[in-house]
Motif scaffolding. Structure first.
Motif, PDB file in Angstrom:
ATOM      1  N   HIS A 132       0.678  -1.299   0.222  1.00  0.00           N
ATOM      2  CA  HIS A 132      -0.013  -0.029   0.132  1.00  0.00           C
ATOM      3  C   HIS A 132       0.727   1.207  -0.030  1.00  0.00           C
ATOM      4  CE1 HIS A 132      -3.642  -2.332   1.463  1.00  0.00           C
ATOM      5  NE2 HIS A 132      -3.696  -2.454   0.298  1.00  0.00           N
ATOM      6  N   GLU A 151      -3.226   7.610   0.563  1.00  0.00           N
ATOM      7  CA  GLU A 151      -4.876   7.845   0.248  1.00  0.00           C
ATOM      8  C   GLU A 151      -5.092   8.634  -1.131  1.00  0.00           C
ATOM      9  OE1 GLU A 151      -3.530   8.501   3.255  1.00  0.00           O
ATOM     10  OE2 GLU A 151      -4.732   7.612   4.661  1.00  0.00           O
ATOM     11  N   ASN A 152      -3.878   8.889  -1.790  1.00  0.00           N
ATOM     12  CA  ASN A 152      -4.040   9.844  -3.313  1.00  0.00           C
ATOM     13  C   ASN A 152      -3.712   8.835  -4.314  1.00  0.00           C
ATOM     14  OD1 ASN A 152      -4.293  12.007  -1.791  1.00  0.00           O
ATOM     15  ND2 ASN A 152      -2.611  12.696  -1.616  1.00  0.00           N
ATOM     16  N   LYS A 208      -4.969   5.902  -6.695  1.00  0.00           N
ATOM     17  CA  LYS A 208      -6.346   5.067  -6.988  1.00  0.00           C
ATOM     18  C   LYS A 208      -6.162   3.707  -7.238  1.00  0.00           C
ATOM     19  CE  LYS A 208      -7.271   7.865 -10.464  1.00  0.00           C
ATOM     20  NZ  LYS A 208      -8.171   8.291 -11.553  1.00  0.00           N
ATOM     21  N   SER A 245      -5.429  -1.299  -3.429  1.00  0.00           N
ATOM     22  CA  SER A 245      -6.516  -1.953  -2.570  1.00  0.00           C
ATOM     23  C   SER A 245      -6.795  -0.988  -1.296  1.00  0.00           C
ATOM     24  CB  SER A 245      -6.228  -3.292  -2.310  1.00  0.00           C
ATOM     25  OG  SER A 245      -5.160  -3.418  -1.692  1.00  0.00           O
ATOM     26  N   TYR A 246      -5.857  -0.052  -0.927  1.00  0.00           N
ATOM     27  CA  TYR A 246      -5.938   0.523   0.181  1.00  0.00           C
ATOM     28  C   TYR A 246      -7.539   1.254   0.418  1.00  0.00           C
ATOM     29  CZ  TYR A 246      -4.991   3.798   3.892  1.00  0.00           C
ATOM     30  OH  TYR A 246      -4.816   4.556   5.095  1.00  0.00           O
ATOM     31  N   GLN A 247      -7.720   2.030  -0.692  1.00  0.00           N
ATOM     32  CA  GLN A 247      -8.885   2.749  -0.673  1.00  0.00           C
ATOM     33  C   GLN A 247     -10.118   1.619  -0.427  1.00  0.00           C
ATOM     34  OE1 GLN A 247      -9.780   5.865  -0.499  1.00  0.00           O
ATOM     35  NE2 GLN A 247      -7.604   6.563  -0.564  1.00  0.00           N
ATOM     36  N   SER A 248     -10.105   0.313  -0.815  1.00  0.00           N
ATOM     37  CA  SER A 248     -10.952  -0.266  -0.523  1.00  0.00           C
ATOM     38  C   SER A 248     -11.338  -0.918   1.044  1.00  0.00           C
ATOM     39  CB  SER A 248     -10.886  -1.912  -1.403  1.00  0.00           C
ATOM     40  OG  SER A 248     -11.981  -2.811  -1.027  1.00  0.00           O
ATOM     41  N   LEU A 308     -10.745   1.087   3.349  1.00  0.00           N
ATOM     42  CA  LEU A 308     -11.454   2.374   3.788  1.00  0.00           C
ATOM     43  C   LEU A 308     -12.900   2.561   3.622  1.00  0.00           C
ATOM     44  CD1 LEU A 308      -8.475   5.049   3.586  1.00  0.00           C
ATOM     45  CD2 LEU A 308      -8.909   3.469   5.264  1.00  0.00           C
ATOM     46  N   SER A 309     -13.343   1.938   2.505  1.00  0.00           N
ATOM     47  CA  SER A 309     -14.663   1.954   2.059  1.00  0.00           C
ATOM     48  C   SER A 309     -15.557   0.643   2.256  1.00  0.00           C
ATOM     49  CB  SER A 309     -14.751   2.237   0.645  1.00  0.00           C
ATOM     50  OG  SER A 309     -13.905   3.444   0.280  1.00  0.00           O
ATOM     51  N   SER A 328     -16.586  -5.413  -2.372  1.00  0.00           N
ATOM     52  CA  SER A 328     -15.317  -5.628  -3.021  1.00  0.00           C
ATOM     53  C   SER A 328     -15.088  -7.068  -3.113  1.00  0.00           C
ATOM     54  CB  SER A 328     -14.262  -5.076  -2.041  1.00  0.00           C
ATOM     55  OG  SER A 328     -12.972  -5.199  -2.372  1.00  0.00           O
TER      56      SER A 328
END
Length: 192
Positions: free
Chosen positions: A129, A142-143, A145, A148-151, A153-154, A159
């Motif tokens: 990540h 976080e920047n 895209k 898988s990091y954003q997944s 957090l959401s 997923s």
């Protein structure tokens, strides 16, 4: 092409590969999306994906191969190797056609490291990540895209990742985020 060391059912691996030469694996956003589509098509039937990161000239995957019973084949080495070969070949053929290029897109071998303990597993997740920061593409994970990091957090969004296995190591999502923003030593882990 994958080297001769066999994959094993129910084992966790950090898998990574680089572009052949100085080209890019991903030239535009549609390339990233197509790569993930092919990953889902060829690899999800044989593995649970824990984490990934796609960068312009290389990629990282963290996955656990499913059990013999889940996959339903007798020759694990051949079956797992074939799916990985088909995955990368399908991407490379489409890429070559789109950009009117010839020849190998990826290096001849995929590198892989077997993950044998929890400490190493978490360090690999952190490394994957944080790879876009490590290579200077962004200042903050976080920047980016294409990981898988954003997944993680959401969680309200569906997923295909196995997020639960990784998140079970953390009390809260804030702990997960804090770990990713901490300094973790992994130089000696031979992650590249």
């Amino acid at each position: 092409m994958i080297n001769t060391e066999s994959f094993e059912f129910e084992s966790v691996y950090h898998i990574f590969s680089h572009v052949n030469g100085r080209e890019l694996i991903f030239r535009e956003e549609t390339n990233y999306h197509f790569f993930l589509k092919q990953l889902n098509k060829y690899i999800l039937p044989i593995a649970d994906i824990y984490a990934y990161c796609l960068l312009p000239n290389h990629f990282h995957l963290l996955l656990r191969f499913k059990s013999f019973n889940e996959v339903g084949t007798e020759d694990e080495h051949q079956y797992l190797m074939k799916n990985f070969g088909d995955f990368l070949n399908s991407y490379a053929k489409a890429y070559n056609k789109k950009y009117d290029r010839k020849g190998a897109l990826f290096l001849n071998t995929i590198k892989r490291k077997r993950v044998n303990d929890e400490k190493y597993l978490l360090k690999v997740v952190h490394y994957i990540h944080n790879n876009p920061v490590h290579h200077g593409f962004v200042d903050n994970i976080e920047n980016w895209k294409y990981s898988s990091y954003q997944s993680f957090l959401s969680l309200e969004k569906e997923s295909k990742l196995d997020r639960k296995t990784i998140l079970d190591y953390f009390e809260t999502i804030k702990d997960f985020m804090g770990y990713h923003h901490s300094n973790v030593e992994y130089d000696y882990l031979d992650l590249e």
